[in-house]
Motif scaffolding. Structure first.
Motif, PDB file in Angstrom:
ATOM      1  N   ARG A  76       0.511  -1.226   0.121  1.00 40.95           N
ATOM      2  CA  ARG A  76      -0.034  -0.083   0.256  1.00 40.95           C
ATOM      3  C   ARG A  76       1.315   1.119   0.140  1.00 40.95           C
ATOM      4  NH1 ARG A  76      -4.874   0.825   0.806  1.00 40.95           N
ATOM      5  NH2 ARG A  76      -5.668  -1.270   0.900  1.00 40.95           N
ATOM      6  N   LEU A  77       2.122   1.238   1.150  1.00 44.82           N
ATOM      7  CA  LEU A  77       3.072   2.754   0.706  1.00 44.82           C
ATOM      8  C   LEU A  77       3.582   2.050  -0.566  1.00 44.82           C
ATOM      9  CD1 LEU A  77       4.447   1.828   4.313  1.00 44.82           C
ATOM     10  CD2 LEU A  77       2.373   3.875   3.823  1.00 44.82           C
ATOM     11  N   LEU A  78       4.001   1.496  -1.797  1.00 40.05           N
ATOM     12  CA  LEU A  78       3.948   1.568  -2.400  1.00 40.05           C
ATOM     13  C   LEU A  78       3.311   2.728  -3.061  1.00 40.05           C
ATOM     14  CD1 LEU A  78       6.248  -2.233  -3.372  1.00 40.05           C
ATOM     15  CD2 LEU A  78       6.931   0.179  -3.350  1.00 40.05           C
ATOM     16  N   ALA A  79       2.272   2.359  -3.877  1.00 37.21           N
ATOM     17  CA  ALA A  79       0.915   2.975  -4.256  1.00 37.21           C
ATOM     18  C   ALA A  79       1.440   4.481  -4.235  1.00 37.21           C
ATOM     19  CB  ALA A  79      -0.152   2.517  -4.755  1.00 37.21           C
ATOM     20  N   ASP A  80       1.185   4.288  -3.104  1.00 40.91           N
ATOM     21  CA  ASP A  80       1.576   5.750  -2.020  1.00 40.91           C
ATOM     22  C   ASP A  80       1.804   6.533  -2.843  1.00 40.91           C
ATOM     23  OD1 ASP A  80      -1.543   5.475  -1.314  1.00 40.91           O
ATOM     24  OD2 ASP A  80      -0.416   5.878   0.641  1.00 40.91           O
ATOM     25  N   ALA A  81       4.043   5.760  -2.600  1.00 40.39           N
ATOM     26  CA  ALA A  81       4.782   6.589  -2.872  1.00 40.39           C
ATOM     27  C   ALA A  81       4.724   6.969  -4.379  1.00 40.39           C
ATOM     28  CB  ALA A  81       5.697   5.648  -2.494  1.00 40.39           C
ATOM     29  N   VAL A  82       4.448   6.478  -5.096  1.00 41.85           N
ATOM     30  CA  VAL A  82       4.840   6.843  -6.649  1.00 41.85           C
ATOM     31  C   VAL A  82       4.002   7.206  -7.444  1.00 41.85           C
ATOM     32  CG1 VAL A  82       6.904   5.271  -6.700  1.00 41.85           C
ATOM     33  CG2 VAL A  82       4.681   4.301  -7.432  1.00 41.85           C
ATOM     34  N   GLY A  83       2.167   7.623  -6.273  1.00 42.75           N
ATOM     35  CA  GLY A  83       1.363   7.815  -7.388  1.00 42.75           C
ATOM     36  C   GLY A  83       0.045   7.124  -7.855  1.00 42.75           C
ATOM     37  N   MET A  84       0.188   6.006  -7.742  1.00 44.60           N
ATOM     38  CA  MET A  84      -0.523   5.167  -7.781  1.00 44.60           C
ATOM     39  C   MET A  84      -1.632   4.965  -7.684  1.00 44.60           C
ATOM     40  SD  MET A  84       2.547   1.889  -9.716  1.00 44.60           S
ATOM     41  CE  MET A  84       1.318   0.863 -10.776  1.00 44.60           C
ATOM     42  N   ARG A  85      -2.918   4.160  -8.037  1.00 43.50           N
ATOM     43  CA  ARG A  85      -4.078   4.337  -7.962  1.00 43.50           C
ATOM     44  C   ARG A  85      -4.032   2.650  -6.686  1.00 43.50           C
ATOM     45  NH1 ARG A  85      -7.215   0.677 -10.610  1.00 43.50           N
ATOM     46  NH2 ARG A  85      -9.563   0.665  -9.473  1.00 43.50           N
ATOM     47  N   PHE A  86      -4.558   2.370  -5.960  1.00 45.83           N
ATOM     48  CA  PHE A  86      -4.639   1.030  -5.679  1.00 45.83           C
ATOM     49  C   PHE A  86      -5.426   0.307  -5.987  1.00 45.83           C
ATOM     50  CE2 PHE A  86      -4.009  -1.997  -1.816  1.00 45.83           C
ATOM     51  CZ  PHE A  86      -3.061  -2.475  -1.400  1.00 45.83           C
ATOM     52  N   GLU A  87      -5.317  -0.867  -6.184  1.00 42.95           N
ATOM     53  CA  GLU A  87      -6.491  -2.293  -5.845  1.00 42.95           C
ATOM     54  C   GLU A  87      -5.818  -3.592  -5.133  1.00 42.95           C
ATOM     55  OE1 GLU A  87     -10.090  -3.050  -7.417  1.00 42.95           O
ATOM     56  OE2 GLU A  87      -9.065  -1.343  -8.655  1.00 42.95           O
ATOM     57  N   SER A  88      -6.741  -3.812  -4.462  1.00 42.25           N
ATOM     58  CA  SER A  88      -6.178  -4.906  -3.623  1.00 42.25           C
ATOM     59  C   SER A  88      -7.572  -6.324  -3.858  1.00 42.25           C
ATOM     60  CB  SER A  88      -6.604  -4.630  -2.117  1.00 42.25           C
ATOM     61  OG  SER A  88      -6.154  -5.981  -1.776  1.00 42.25           O
ATOM     62  N   VAL A  89      -6.796  -7.679  -4.352  1.00 38.27           N
ATOM     63  CA  VAL A  89      -7.600  -8.987  -3.883  1.00 38.27           C
ATOM     64  C   VAL A  89      -7.073  -9.954  -3.555  1.00 38.27           C
ATOM     65  CG1 VAL A  89      -8.706  -8.412  -6.415  1.00 38.27           C
ATOM     66  CG2 VAL A  89      -6.454  -9.746  -6.187  1.00 38.27           C
ATOM     67  N   SER A  90      -7.624 -10.427  -2.200  1.00 36.19           N
ATOM     68  CA  SER A  90      -7.160 -11.302  -1.594  1.00 36.19           C
ATOM     69  C   SER A  90      -7.359 -13.015  -2.309  1.00 36.19           C
ATOM     70  CB  SER A  90      -7.381 -11.468  -0.329  1.00 36.19           C
ATOM     71  OG  SER A  90      -7.733 -12.516   0.701  1.00 36.19           O
ATOM     72  N   GLN A 114      -4.159   7.279 -15.191  1.00 34.57           N
ATOM     73  CA  GLN A 114      -4.344   6.490 -14.148  1.00 34.57           C
ATOM     74  C   GLN A 114      -3.445   5.205 -13.733  1.00 34.57           C
ATOM     75  OE1 GLN A 114      -4.315   8.750 -10.203  1.00 34.57           O
ATOM     76  NE2 GLN A 114      -2.599   6.725 -10.541  1.00 34.57           N
ATOM     77  N   ARG A 115      -2.155   4.762 -13.496  1.00 37.10           N
ATOM     78  CA  ARG A 115      -2.248   3.569 -12.715  1.00 37.10           C
ATOM     79  C   ARG A 115      -1.902   2.737 -11.788  1.00 37.10           C
ATOM     80  NH1 ARG A 115       4.741   4.387 -13.065  1.00 37.10           N
ATOM     81  NH2 ARG A 115       3.705   6.685 -11.274  1.00 37.10           N
ATOM     82  N   THR A 116      -2.271   1.801 -12.424  1.00 39.30           N
ATOM     83  CA  THR A 116      -2.689   0.900 -11.347  1.00 39.30           C
ATOM     84  C   THR A 116      -1.622   0.023 -10.626  1.00 39.30           C
ATOM     85  OG1 THR A 116      -4.720   1.214 -12.214  1.00 39.30           O
ATOM     86  CG2 THR A 116      -4.385  -0.797 -10.268  1.00 39.30           C
ATOM     87  N   LEU A 117      -2.064  -0.065  -8.857  1.00 38.78           N
ATOM     88  CA  LEU A 117      -0.866  -1.302  -8.776  1.00 38.78           C
ATOM     89  C   LEU A 117      -2.149  -1.867  -8.206  1.00 38.78           C
ATOM     90  CD1 LEU A 117       1.954  -0.922  -6.015  1.00 38.78           C
ATOM     91  CD2 LEU A 117       0.038  -2.632  -5.704  1.00 38.78           C
ATOM     92  N   LEU A 118      -1.667  -3.428  -8.354  1.00 40.48           N
ATOM     93  CA  LEU A 118      -2.655  -4.323  -7.984  1.00 40.48           C
ATOM     94  C   LEU A 118      -1.889  -5.334  -6.999  1.00 40.48           C
ATOM     95  CD1 LEU A 118      -5.541  -5.782  -8.098  1.00 40.48           C
ATOM     96  CD2 LEU A 118      -4.167  -7.351 -10.169  1.00 40.48           C
ATOM     97  N   PHE A 119      -2.308  -5.086  -5.654  1.00 42.38           N
ATOM     98  CA  PHE A 119      -1.908  -6.170  -5.402  1.00 42.38           C
ATOM     99  C   PHE A 119      -3.024  -7.238  -4.226  1.00 42.38           C
ATOM    100  CE2 PHE A 119      -1.726  -7.525  -0.227  1.00 42.38           C
ATOM    101  CZ  PHE A 119      -0.437  -7.394  -0.246  1.00 42.38           C
ATOM    102  N   VAL A 120      -2.035  -8.300  -4.358  1.00 42.48           N
ATOM    103  CA  VAL A 120      -2.287  -9.874  -4.465  1.00 42.48           C
ATOM    104  C   VAL A 120      -2.543 -10.367  -3.448  1.00 42.48           C
ATOM    105  CG1 VAL A 120      -3.410 -11.963  -6.143  1.00 42.48           C
ATOM    106  CG2 VAL A 120      -3.013  -9.927  -6.505  1.00 42.48           C
TER     107      VAL A 120
END
Length: 438
Positions: A76-90, A114-120
């Motif tokens: 989550r902090l990575l997305a904030d640090a580079v200005g990316m949109r954060f999307e998360s799934v489990s 807007q670029r997206t960081l997808l966290f899985v």
């Protein structure tokens, strides 16, 4: 857009700040990467994550590490640090439908620049086909994938997915890092109701898991204790963290490898430690008995033939006594094999003789040592010229027992250790007689 993921939905909303009554671990969650504890080798200026953030460009990555080491927080902090949109799934709670929605939302965001960081989270729990579904979206840059796993990616993830992502290893939190976490908790909530010795014991009980440590600290705060606990009282008040150990996963293989190599290296104390690690974690004692038997023949062999006898006896003793009494027999066998002289001469002889047998195919043994149960077989020479060794001087005929088309081979060469020294004397004796008799 891929036919596999056709639908679109709105972007995932950012989580609200933690409430005042939120769990302590949530309230202490770092607000920036430089607040992450214990992972400086990744988040620091010279670390892989630190360099990517400095450049303002992330590549897809797999965060691999034990529970409670900060994988979700870092993503989550990575997305904030580079200005990316954060999307998360489990992967525990999500299926193909959820992935379709996540990729559709990322596509829509990409159209708006807007670029997206997808966290899985728990990415290893997706099956092979689902993992393959990530590939086209990662390849064309629809998402930057950040997967989190507690399992070895080499075993748990597709090779195709691994080839498109860096594997970054998070370390279990050491005592210093866990101590820093407790200090942050005390700055927020006040001093813990513990003596200094009990505080050290609390850190040790967490076994490298920061989230577990903070949950334990929160339990102590909520208990509203009248006086500080010493280590003995703390032990009765709280439970230790159960060691991470999946009997069919990497923890199992790492520990049995460590046990085998400690035995091979004749380190009795380390061997006992790894045996205890596995037994206290719930490993099946019969599995350990089988492995000790294997060690006795692979790494000791004829250097001490009693090693096999001792391990078989330990197996029988465990079957007779059961747990926990029978586990002492496994400990005794472990001490015996670890302290025994070592030789892999028999193991090497097996591999060499098996290889030779495969290469030579169906060569017939020499006729003089063939059985001749019928008249025809006797007439064509089966058994002709065989010398009965017990009738020869010193009980040794010196006959050639190799196929006519094959030169005598040497597969077994005993080492000059343990009982194998005596075996070597015997072989040298027979070889001397064999040379003397041509």
């Amino acid at each position: 857009m891929s036919d596999l993921f056709p639908e679109t939905i709105p972007s995932q909303a950012a989580p609200p700040p933690p409430r005042d009554d939120a769990p302590l671990a949530d309230r202490l969650r770092p607000a920036s990467l430089d607040e992450v504890i214990g992972q400086d080798h990744l988040t620091g200026g010279e670390g892989a994550i630190g360099r990517m953030v400095a450049a303002g460009k992330l590549s897809s990555m797999i965060l691999w590490g034990p529970p409670g080491t900060g994988k979700t927080t870092i993503a989550r902090l990575l997305a904030d640090a580079v200005g990316m949109r954060f999307e998360s799934v489990s992967a525990v709670f999500s299926g193909v439908a959820d992935l379709k929605k996540a990729f559709a939302a990322a596509d829509k965001a990409a159209e708006a620049g807007q670029r997206t960081l997808l966290f899985v989270d728990e990415i290893h729990r997706f099956n092979r086909a689902q993992q393959d579904g990530f590939l086209p979206f990662v390849e064309r840059g629809t998402v930057t994938l950040v997967g989190a796993t507690t399992e070895n990616p080499s075993f748990a993830l597709n090779a195709a997915l691994l080839s498109r992502a860096q594997v970054l290893i998070l370390q279990r939190l050491d005592r210093e890092a866990l101590g820093q976490l407790l200090t942050r908790a005390e700055e927020l909530e006040g001093p813990l109701p513990l003596t200094e010795e009990a505080r050290d014991a609390l850190v040790a009980s967490a076994d490298g898991d920061g989230r577990f440590l903070l949950n334990q600290a929160e339990t102590l705060y909520n208990a509203d204790l009248d006086q500080p606990l010493d280590p003995a009282l703390l032990g009765r008040f709280l439970q230790r963290r159960v060691a991470v150990y999946d009997k069919d996963r990497e923890g199992h293989y790492n520990l049995i490898s460590a046990l085998h190599k400690a035995v091979r290296g004749s380190d009795v104390q380390a061997s006992l430690y790894y045996l205890a690690r596995m037994l206290t974690a719930g490993e099946e004692p019969r599995f350990l008995a089988r492995r000790l038997i294997r060690m006795s023949v692979e790494d000791i062999g004829m250097a001490d033939p009693q090693a096999l006898v001792q391990c078989m006896a330990a197996k029988d003793a465990y079957e007779f006594l059961g747990s926990p009494e029978g586990e002492l027999a496994l400990v005794q066998a472990c001490i015996y094999v670890a302290s025994a002289p070592k030789s892999n001469a028999a193991y090497k002889a097996m591999k060499a003789s098996f290889r030779s047998a495969k290469e030579t195919g169906s060569l017939m043994p020499p006729q003089n040592i063939l059985n001749a149960p019928t008249k025809l077989m006797k007439e064509i020479g089966y058994g002709s010229g065989y010398t009965y060794d017990h009738n020869a001087d010193e009980g040794f005929s010196g006959d050639d027992y190799w196929p006519d088309e094959m030169e005598p081979q040497t597969y077994y060469t005993p080492v000059d250790r343990g009982f194998e020294r005596e075996v070597k004397k015997r072989l040298d004796y027979w070889d001397k007689l064999r040379r003397e008799r041509g």
